[in-house]
Design a protein around this motif. Sequence first.
Motif, PDB file in Angstrom:
ATOM      1  N   ILE A 382       0.825  -1.209   0.000  1.00  0.00           N
ATOM      2  CA  ILE A 382       0.000   0.000   0.000  1.00  0.00           C
ATOM      3  C   ILE A 382       0.865   1.268   0.000  1.00  0.00           C
ATOM      4  O   ILE A 382       0.645   2.169  -0.830  1.00  0.00           O
ATOM      5  CB  ILE A 382      -0.975  -0.007   1.192  1.00  0.00           C
ATOM      6  CG1 ILE A 382      -1.919  -1.216   1.092  1.00  0.00           C
ATOM      7  CG2 ILE A 382      -1.779   1.290   1.236  1.00  0.00           C
ATOM      8  CD1 ILE A 382      -2.756  -1.258  -0.158  1.00  0.00           C
ATOM      9  N   TYR A 386       0.962   4.104  -3.238  1.00  0.00           N
ATOM     10  CA  TYR A 386       0.546   5.472  -2.923  1.00  0.00           C
ATOM     11  C   TYR A 386       1.749   6.371  -2.631  1.00  0.00           C
ATOM     12  O   TYR A 386       1.601   7.397  -1.963  1.00  0.00           O
ATOM     13  CB  TYR A 386      -0.389   5.470  -1.706  1.00  0.00           C
ATOM     14  CG  TYR A 386      -1.790   4.975  -2.010  1.00  0.00           C
ATOM     15  CD1 TYR A 386      -2.756   5.827  -2.525  1.00  0.00           C
ATOM     16  CD2 TYR A 386      -2.138   3.646  -1.776  1.00  0.00           C
ATOM     17  CE1 TYR A 386      -4.038   5.377  -2.800  1.00  0.00           C
ATOM     18  CE2 TYR A 386      -3.424   3.180  -2.053  1.00  0.00           C
ATOM     19  CZ  TYR A 386      -4.368   4.055  -2.563  1.00  0.00           C
ATOM     20  OH  TYR A 386      -5.635   3.607  -2.832  1.00  0.00           O
ATOM     21  N   ILE A 397      -4.055   6.193   4.626  1.00  0.00           N
ATOM     22  CA  ILE A 397      -4.665   5.296   3.648  1.00  0.00           C
ATOM     23  C   ILE A 397      -4.765   3.849   4.132  1.00  0.00           C
ATOM     24  O   ILE A 397      -5.816   3.209   3.965  1.00  0.00           O
ATOM     25  CB  ILE A 397      -3.906   5.397   2.309  1.00  0.00           C
ATOM     26  CG1 ILE A 397      -4.184   6.750   1.663  1.00  0.00           C
ATOM     27  CG2 ILE A 397      -4.298   4.267   1.368  1.00  0.00           C
ATOM     28  CD1 ILE A 397      -3.396   7.022   0.421  1.00  0.00           C
ATOM     29  N   LEU A 401      -8.327   1.878   4.162  1.00  0.00           N
ATOM     30  CA  LEU A 401      -8.523   0.602   3.472  1.00  0.00           C
ATOM     31  C   LEU A 401      -8.820  -0.511   4.470  1.00  0.00           C
ATOM     32  O   LEU A 401      -9.596  -1.430   4.188  1.00  0.00           O
ATOM     33  CB  LEU A 401      -7.282   0.260   2.650  1.00  0.00           C
ATOM     34  CG  LEU A 401      -7.018   1.142   1.425  1.00  0.00           C
ATOM     35  CD1 LEU A 401      -5.648   0.833   0.828  1.00  0.00           C
ATOM     36  CD2 LEU A 401      -8.103   0.951   0.368  1.00  0.00           C
ATOM     37  N   PHE A 682     -11.760   8.089  -3.903  1.00  0.00           N
ATOM     38  CA  PHE A 682     -10.830   7.208  -3.198  1.00  0.00           C
ATOM     39  C   PHE A 682     -10.932   5.776  -3.729  1.00  0.00           C
ATOM     40  O   PHE A 682      -9.916   5.116  -3.997  1.00  0.00           O
ATOM     41  CB  PHE A 682     -11.140   7.246  -1.705  1.00  0.00           C
ATOM     42  CG  PHE A 682     -10.317   6.310  -0.862  1.00  0.00           C
ATOM     43  CD1 PHE A 682      -8.974   6.546  -0.645  1.00  0.00           C
ATOM     44  CD2 PHE A 682     -10.903   5.182  -0.284  1.00  0.00           C
ATOM     45  CE1 PHE A 682      -8.210   5.681   0.133  1.00  0.00           C
ATOM     46  CE2 PHE A 682     -10.153   4.327   0.493  1.00  0.00           C
ATOM     47  CZ  PHE A 682      -8.798   4.574   0.704  1.00  0.00           C
ATOM     48  N   ASP A 685      -9.642   5.606  -7.313  1.00  0.00           N
ATOM     49  CA  ASP A 685      -8.183   5.699  -7.336  1.00  0.00           C
ATOM     50  C   ASP A 685      -7.546   4.386  -6.875  1.00  0.00           C
ATOM     51  O   ASP A 685      -6.524   3.955  -7.428  1.00  0.00           O
ATOM     52  CB  ASP A 685      -7.736   6.852  -6.437  1.00  0.00           C
ATOM     53  CG  ASP A 685      -6.233   7.076  -6.477  1.00  0.00           C
ATOM     54  OD1 ASP A 685      -5.695   7.309  -7.569  1.00  0.00           O
ATOM     55  OD2 ASP A 685      -5.600   7.001  -5.402  1.00  0.00           O
ATOM     56  N   ALA A 686      -8.147   3.743  -5.869  1.00  0.00           N
ATOM     57  CA  ALA A 686      -7.624   2.452  -5.403  1.00  0.00           C
ATOM     58  C   ALA A 686      -7.711   1.400  -6.501  1.00  0.00           C
ATOM     59  O   ALA A 686      -6.830   0.543  -6.633  1.00  0.00           O
ATOM     60  CB  ALA A 686      -8.386   2.001  -4.161  1.00  0.00           C
ATOM     61  N   HIS A 687      -8.757   1.467  -7.307  1.00  0.00           N
ATOM     62  CA  HIS A 687      -8.867   0.550  -8.444  1.00  0.00           C
ATOM     63  C   HIS A 687      -7.797   0.849  -9.480  1.00  0.00           C
ATOM     64  O   HIS A 687      -7.157  -0.066 -10.017  1.00  0.00           O
ATOM     65  CB  HIS A 687     -10.261   0.678  -9.067  1.00  0.00           C
ATOM     66  CG  HIS A 687     -10.443  -0.125 -10.304  1.00  0.00           C
ATOM     67  ND1 HIS A 687     -10.802   0.440 -11.513  1.00  0.00           N
ATOM     68  CD2 HIS A 687     -10.289  -1.453 -10.555  1.00  0.00           C
ATOM     69  CE1 HIS A 687     -10.884  -0.495 -12.441  1.00  0.00           C
ATOM     70  NE2 HIS A 687     -10.580  -1.653 -11.888  1.00  0.00           N
ATOM     71  N   ARG A 689      -4.902   2.069  -9.000  1.00  0.00           N
ATOM     72  CA  ARG A 689      -3.586   1.712  -8.483  1.00  0.00           C
ATOM     73  C   ARG A 689      -3.409   0.200  -8.300  1.00  0.00           C
ATOM     74  O   ARG A 689      -2.341  -0.266  -7.918  1.00  0.00           O
ATOM     75  CB  ARG A 689      -3.328   2.422  -7.148  1.00  0.00           C
ATOM     76  CG  ARG A 689      -3.263   3.933  -7.271  1.00  0.00           C
ATOM     77  CD  ARG A 689      -3.116   4.596  -5.899  1.00  0.00           C
ATOM     78  NE  ARG A 689      -3.193   6.043  -5.991  1.00  0.00           N
ATOM     79  CZ  ARG A 689      -2.162   6.855  -6.195  1.00  0.00           C
ATOM     80  NH1 ARG A 689      -0.948   6.336  -6.321  1.00  0.00           N
ATOM     81  NH2 ARG A 689      -2.326   8.163  -6.267  1.00  0.00           N
ATOM     82  N   VAL A 691      -5.112  -1.742  -6.129  1.00  0.00           N
ATOM     83  CA  VAL A 691      -5.480  -2.237  -4.802  1.00  0.00           C
ATOM     84  C   VAL A 691      -6.818  -2.956  -4.874  1.00  0.00           C
ATOM     85  O   VAL A 691      -7.020  -3.993  -4.239  1.00  0.00           O
ATOM     86  CB  VAL A 691      -5.542  -1.077  -3.790  1.00  0.00           C
ATOM     87  CG1 VAL A 691      -5.982  -1.583  -2.419  1.00  0.00           C
ATOM     88  CG2 VAL A 691      -4.192  -0.380  -3.697  1.00  0.00           C
TER      89      VAL A 691
END
Length: 718
Positions: A382, A386, A397, A401, A682, A685-687, A689, A691
């Motif tokens: 993580i 990020y 973060i 998560l 959020f 953005d996690a998708h 990246r 995550v």
Amino acid sequence: MTKGRRGKDPAYNPEDPPSSYEGPTYNTVSGAATVHGSVIQAHTVTIGGRPRSRFEKALDNDADLLAESLRNQWRAEEEQCKIRDPIPLLVRWRSAPDELMDHWSNIHRSPDGSVCQPLSLAGRLDEILEVHRRIPSRRLVVLGRAGSGKTILTIRFVLDRLAARGNPADPVPVLFSLASWNPSTTTLRRWMTGQLERDYPRLAERRDQPGLARAGPGGSTRAAALVGNDRILPVLDGFDEIADGLHRPALEALNDTDMPLLLTSRRTEYAAAVAGTRVLASAAVVELTALSLTDLDNYLPRTTRKATPTSTVWDPVLKHLRDHPRHPASVRLATVLATPLMVALARTIYSDTPDRDPSVLLDTDRFRTPEALEDHLLDNFIPTVYRDQPPAHRARIPHQLGYLAQHLDRLGTRDLAWWQLGSTLPRSSRMCVIGLVTALAFGLVDALLMWPVIWHLGFGLVPGLRTALLNGASFGSTCGLGFGLVYGLRYGKAAPEPSRVRVRLLGGTKEMHKEIVPRLVIGLIGGYGFGFMAWTVSTLVIGLAEPSGYGLLTLLAVGAQTGLIDGLLYGPAAGLTFALMALFEAPIDIETAVSPPALLRANRATVLFHLLLFVLFIVLASGILCWAQLIRFADWIAIGGVGGLGGGLAYALSLTAWGQWVSLSRIWLPLTGRLPWTVHAFLKDAHRRGVLRQSGAVYQFRHARLQDHLAHVSRMPR
């Protein structure tokens, strides 16, 4: 030649019997399904010398559109996860022990048992489709430890199977995450139908829709028709992720059907279920093997920069593994890098980051066990993805998560749905939050609109403000209490499903038109109840707070009379709003799977359109009464503006999926530090990246192991 264009079905004749469909095997094929960009053409196909029926062509059309959507979805996810960048890891497998596999005669579907020779099942990632076709029963179980590549294999199988579809009657491979299946309450076919309807709203249309295929035994929707007529090839991922105590019933339920399938599981959970009942009937079983040092040599150096013209940062590490295979550091690292998951994490942390040296993975003082190495990779994943964020933001973060991971643990699912984000809060907390938000929304609208009116009536600036605030507080508190209680009774146990429709001004569908009368009745009752209660209680509160000389009984009588009149305005307005919306709503197209952002935008548009219509009807109705001099101008503002806009906002924020998302996920969870203020951005953005991954209308963590790790870490004291 008959053609069906994308988004438009062939005509449907209710008299066409479903029994005319004889299965997915063609005797004579005079055409094929071709895909060219955004257009699918389903050509006339004959079976046994006869033309295909309208029923069959409707099934073909739905199956083709679904196949195109799945192809686009999983190709994008494969690219997002860098599965083929620069090359796929060579996931391999071998036959599983005999005790986990059915008799070969059953696998061969041999009626007399004479055909019983074993099949060669060993293979690698690019051979999964060939191995599956080699099995006469088309039933395959893939076992493997956590992170061994089961999900990579299922995605590859789906894409290869879609690419190999030769005609419209071929089953469409659909990847289902089994974590949300409860076999004790829902049959496999019914659950699959529900998952399809969730992710592809057009498949939730009823069977009397023009051009709709007749439903199968599991229901009366397009999805039920596809499932019931064996047009879906289930790819069931994560048998081990089914809730504890349900593995044996799940295996028994799978044995109740003989449909072709591909099932993945960790070995321990599958073996335990087999020991408690029996093997999966007619299914061959393979087991994924560990990655070899040769696999690492061929992969890791190609994922990173060159340290010198002939070497990379991975070369010293791999050389140590080759030259000192029995060294404790080599044994531990080789054990950890035996799974694609850990190799992918190591690649992200050390290959994609220019200032990281993978040689630290050989440090025996820091990493005394393989588990310590795995925790190191999971802990650093993580922060690495990020790394471009400011330090303060980056530090929050993992905890945010982690909250999402704990939320999924409490729900017992791997599916992260935006409309369920606040549903694991205690019911009392959710009722208070919903009540407070609706009270504030209604009260502010009331005070802001009524202050100028009261001032204009001669109360003065400051007294008018005080009266307006008192009016807003009384109306807002009444509204908040009522909507909070209704929310607790209606949605206390489970969050509402979002509406999977879009507003279309040119007209909705016949299926939606059927909702006009039921919606009219519900709107009449709900609107009348709201108008009567709000105005009765508010009249009573204001009368008691302001010296008026009236007694309690007189105030109650006046309040009831006012509430009765205003209820007669709000009831028809709410009923007409809900009824007319059925004329403008149409299911979201099947051509693309509903993504979480798209579903959120569609729900927001639908709710706001509801609100606009409600305000319009209330303002027009009260305006007519004002024009006829039956009510004063101040009453017009109070009833039309305050009641319409305030009441509409209260309904939207409390009793719709989008409104509850705003109240709980956009306001309360960020306010209490559990999630960031921009929750939607959020998650998106996690998708991006890597995550999270997208599965239809929901997100999922990239891997169950990552979700479990984040949930565990977030429970630890900071």
